[in-house]
Design an enzyme around this catalytic site. Structure first.
Site, PDB file in Angstrom:
ATOM      1  N   LYS A  19       0.814  -1.106   0.198  1.00 48.81           N
ATOM      2  CA  LYS A  19       0.284  -0.077   0.047  1.00 48.81           C
ATOM      3  C   LYS A  19       0.770   1.207  -0.066  1.00 48.81           C
ATOM      4  CE  LYS A  19      -2.098  -0.961   3.812  1.00 48.81           C
ATOM      5  NZ  LYS A  19      -1.242  -2.385   4.142  1.00 48.81           N
ATOM      6  N   ARG A  94      -9.289   0.691   9.367  1.00 43.01           N
ATOM      7  CA  ARG A  94      -8.843  -0.588   9.414  1.00 43.01           C
ATOM      8  C   ARG A  94      -9.920  -1.225  10.262  1.00 43.01           C
ATOM      9  NH1 ARG A  94      -3.009   0.449   9.122  1.00 43.01           N
ATOM     10  NH2 ARG A  94      -2.084  -1.389   9.386  1.00 43.01           N
ATOM     11  N   ARG A 133      12.048  -5.725   4.144  1.00 45.99           N
ATOM     12  CA  ARG A 133      11.894  -4.240   3.976  1.00 45.99           C
ATOM     13  C   ARG A 133      12.738  -3.538   4.933  1.00 45.99           C
ATOM     14  NH1 ARG A 133       5.838  -1.885   5.175  1.00 45.99           N
ATOM     15  NH2 ARG A 133       6.189  -3.232   7.302  1.00 45.99           N
ATOM     16  N   ARG A 166      11.878  -1.095  10.775  1.00 45.40           N
ATOM     17  CA  ARG A 166      10.962  -0.857  11.547  1.00 45.40           C
ATOM     18  C   ARG A 166      10.929  -1.687  12.960  1.00 45.40           C
ATOM     19  NH1 ARG A 166       5.600   0.472   7.887  1.00 45.40           N
ATOM     20  NH2 ARG A 166       4.656  -0.880   9.570  1.00 45.40           N
ATOM     21  N   ARG A 177       0.313  -9.264  13.077  1.00 41.99           N
ATOM     22  CA  ARG A 177      -0.390  -8.129  12.340  1.00 41.99           C
ATOM     23  C   ARG A 177      -1.288  -8.707  11.107  1.00 41.99           C
ATOM     24  NH1 ARG A 177       4.648  -4.843  10.527  1.00 41.99           N
ATOM     25  NH2 ARG A 177       3.041  -3.902   9.091  1.00 41.99           N
TER      26      ARG A 177
HETATM   27  P1  AP5 Z   1       4.918  -1.851   1.749  1.00 42.90           P
HETATM   28  O1  AP5 Z   1       4.643  -0.687   0.544  1.00 42.90           O
HETATM   29  O2  AP5 Z   1       5.862  -0.876   3.150  1.00 42.90           O
HETATM   30  O3  AP5 Z   1       3.493  -2.449   2.213  1.00 42.90           O
HETATM   31  P2  AP5 Z   1       2.472  -1.780   3.013  1.00 42.90           P
HETATM   32  O4  AP5 Z   1       1.124  -2.516   2.649  1.00 42.90           O
HETATM   33  O5  AP5 Z   1       2.262  -0.250   3.062  1.00 42.90           O
HETATM   34  O6  AP5 Z   1       3.039  -2.512   4.547  1.00 42.90           O
HETATM   35  P3  AP5 Z   1       2.694  -1.818   6.213  1.00 42.90           P
HETATM   36  O7  AP5 Z   1       3.425  -2.610   6.668  1.00 42.90           O
HETATM   37  O8  AP5 Z   1       3.462  -0.402   6.221  1.00 42.90           O
HETATM   38  O9  AP5 Z   1       1.297  -1.618   6.414  1.00 42.90           O
HETATM   39  P4  AP5 Z   1       0.677  -1.803   7.577  1.00 42.90           P
HETATM   40  O10 AP5 Z   1      -0.861  -1.424   6.969  1.00 42.90           O
HETATM   41  O11 AP5 Z   1       0.836  -3.047   8.413  1.00 42.90           O
HETATM   42  O12 AP5 Z   1       1.515  -0.882   8.308  1.00 42.90           O
HETATM   43  P5  AP5 Z   1       1.169   0.663   8.994  1.00 42.90           P
HETATM   44  O13 AP5 Z   1       2.279   1.406   8.938  1.00 42.90           O
HETATM   45  O14 AP5 Z   1       0.029   1.057   8.062  1.00 42.90           O
HETATM   46  O15 AP5 Z   1       5.686  -2.898   1.124  1.00 42.90           O
HETATM   47  C1  AP5 Z   1       6.320  -4.037   2.002  1.00 42.90           C
HETATM   48  C2  AP5 Z   1       7.593  -4.478   1.523  1.00 42.90           C
HETATM   49  O16 AP5 Z   1       7.305  -5.068   0.173  1.00 42.90           O
HETATM   50  C3  AP5 Z   1       8.552  -3.247   1.061  1.00 42.90           C
HETATM   51  O17 AP5 Z   1       9.962  -3.810   1.302  1.00 42.90           O
HETATM   52  C4  AP5 Z   1       8.380  -2.915  -0.522  1.00 42.90           C
HETATM   53  O18 AP5 Z   1       9.526  -2.426  -1.180  1.00 42.90           O
HETATM   54  C5  AP5 Z   1       7.976  -4.408  -1.000  1.00 42.90           C
HETATM   55  N1  AP5 Z   1       7.109  -4.558  -2.080  1.00 42.90           N
HETATM   56  C6  AP5 Z   1       5.954  -3.674  -2.189  1.00 42.90           C
HETATM   57  N2  AP5 Z   1       5.221  -3.927  -3.450  1.00 42.90           N
HETATM   58  C7  AP5 Z   1       5.938  -5.070  -3.755  1.00 42.90           C
HETATM   59  C8  AP5 Z   1       5.346  -5.805  -5.049  1.00 42.90           C
HETATM   60  N3  AP5 Z   1       4.396  -5.491  -5.785  1.00 42.90           N
HETATM   61  N4  AP5 Z   1       6.463  -6.774  -5.227  1.00 42.90           N
HETATM   62  C9  AP5 Z   1       7.671  -7.051  -4.464  1.00 42.90           C
HETATM   63  N5  AP5 Z   1       7.700  -6.149  -3.578  1.00 42.90           N
HETATM   64  C10 AP5 Z   1       6.885  -5.388  -3.008  1.00 42.90           C
HETATM   65  O19 AP5 Z   1       0.672   0.243  10.608  1.00 42.90           O
HETATM   66  C11 AP5 Z   1       1.580   0.114  11.385  1.00 42.90           C
HETATM   67  C12 AP5 Z   1       0.972   0.103  12.590  1.00 42.90           C
HETATM   68  O20 AP5 Z   1       0.160   1.238  13.030  1.00 42.90           O
HETATM   69  C13 AP5 Z   1      -0.376  -1.116  12.864  1.00 42.90           C
HETATM   70  O21 AP5 Z   1       0.137  -2.602  13.022  1.00 42.90           O
HETATM   71  C14 AP5 Z   1      -1.111  -0.514  14.122  1.00 42.90           C
HETATM   72  O22 AP5 Z   1      -0.377  -0.586  15.519  1.00 42.90           O
HETATM   73  C15 AP5 Z   1      -0.794   0.998  13.719  1.00 42.90           C
HETATM   74  N6  AP5 Z   1      -1.821   1.756  13.049  1.00 42.90           N
HETATM   75  C16 AP5 Z   1      -1.835   2.121  11.716  1.00 42.90           C
HETATM   76  N7  AP5 Z   1      -2.930   2.464  11.204  1.00 42.90           N
HETATM   77  C17 AP5 Z   1      -4.048   2.078  12.142  1.00 42.90           C
HETATM   78  C18 AP5 Z   1      -5.664   2.035  12.018  1.00 42.90           C
HETATM   79  N8  AP5 Z   1      -6.134   2.721  11.034  1.00 42.90           N
HETATM   80  N9  AP5 Z   1      -6.002   1.671  13.118  1.00 42.90           N
HETATM   81  C19 AP5 Z   1      -5.392   1.520  14.325  1.00 42.90           C
HETATM   82  N10 AP5 Z   1      -3.877   1.107  14.144  1.00 42.90           N
HETATM   83  C20 AP5 Z   1      -3.329   1.563  13.112  1.00 42.90           C
END
Ligand code: AP5
Length: 220
Positions: A19, A94, A133, A166, A177
């Site tokens: 994402k 979420r 990552r 991270r 997660r």
């Molecule tokens: P990346 O683009 O980083 O993936 P992502 O989907 O953004 O993954 P995240 O881990 O950031 O999402 P998340 O939703 O768990 O974390 P968030 O920060 O929102 O890509 C991942 C890897 O794959 C990278 O290395 C990239 O290079 C590679 N890649 C990407 N696309 C690819 C492809 N097509 N092919 C091959 N490789 C690829 O949330 C973190 C924490 O914050 C949560 O656990 C929670 O505690 C809190 N939080 C955040 N939002 C909320 C909410 N709305 N409500 C409650 N808690 C929340």
């Protein structure tokens, strides 16, 4: 601004599906700000705000931050002047409570979501992506050791910043997660389907392939 007003688009999908990677590309293409709840929490943590320190206790163990805190933070972000033309939301909503709060907040302004781009992939694909990552400490750019490596090991191509893993990028937290996603976030797929807002995108595509699929959808 779109022909009919501001554009609000949600990127929905499990941890590690890409994402954030796609949001960086789409926001440039659509000229919309990238509103990522995870990034907002990490910025608060870096600045050592009370909100950031509170969020950290949930993030480090892969749990969701409580709805009231998260909703207030995102609604406040959407009220900033740079979101007047809309926003690309990443990682929010979420939970059903967050989705309802977003719908209500937009409706109060006379707006509505344009679409929800739902990207999905099997757990083994997610774990391979999350496991490799590395993120830039300075600008937040995301790399992958195999799939999207930086030109110079350990350094960001964009700003030269240091790359780090991270705190929630550990195998145990990844599995947690993904389980939390299945339990609390996956119900949003049907929630948005019933509102006829959901567009499914194949999350097993490579980075460029996924961008092409997303662009074809938002520019259709
Ligand atoms: P990346 O683009 O980083 O993936 P992502 O989907 O953004 O993954 P995240 O881990 O950031 O999402 P998340 O939703 O768990 O974390 P968030 O920060 O929102 O890509 C991942 C890897 O794959 C990278 O290395 C990239 O290079 C590679 N890649 C990407 N696309 C690819 C492809 N097509 N092919 C091959 N490789 C690829 O949330 C973190 C924490 O914050 C949560 O656990 C929670 O505690 C809190 N939080 C955040 N939002 C909320 C909410 N709305 N409500 C409650 N808690 C929340």
């Amino acid at each position: 601004m779109g022909e009919t007003g501001p554009r609000y688009i949600v990127l929905l999908g499990p941890p590690g599906v890409g994402k954030g990677t796609q949001a960086e590309r789409l926001t440039e293409r659509l000229s919309l700000p990238h509103v990522a709840s995870g990034d907002l929490f990490r910025q608060n943590l870096k600045a050592e705000t009370a909100l950031g320190l509170q969020a950290k206790t949930y993030m480090d163990r892969g749990a969701l931050v409580p709805d009231d805190i998260t909703i207030a933070m995102v609604v406040d972000r959407l009220a900033q002047p740079d979101c007047a033309a809309g926003a690309l939301l990443d990682g929010f909503p979420r939970t059903v409570a967050q989705a309802q709060a977003l719908e209500d907040a937009l409706a109060q302004q006379g707006h509505a979501l344009e679409t929800v781009l739902y990207i999905d992939a099997p757990a083994d694909v997610l774990l391979a992506r999350l496991g490799g990552r590395w993120t830039c400490r300075q600008c937040g750019a995301v790399y992958h050791l195999l799939f999207s490596p930086p030109r110079v090991a350990g350094r960001c191509d964009e700003c030269g910043g240091e790359l780090y893993q991270r705190a929630d990028d550990t195998p145990e937290t990844h599995r947690r997660r993904i389980a939390v996603y299945q339990e609390q976030t996956a119900p949003l797929v049907d929630w948005y389907k019933t509102r006829d807002l959901l567009t499914e995108i194949d999350g097993t595509l490579d980075i460029d392939g996924m961008t092409a699929a997303l662009v074809a959808t938002v520019e259709a």
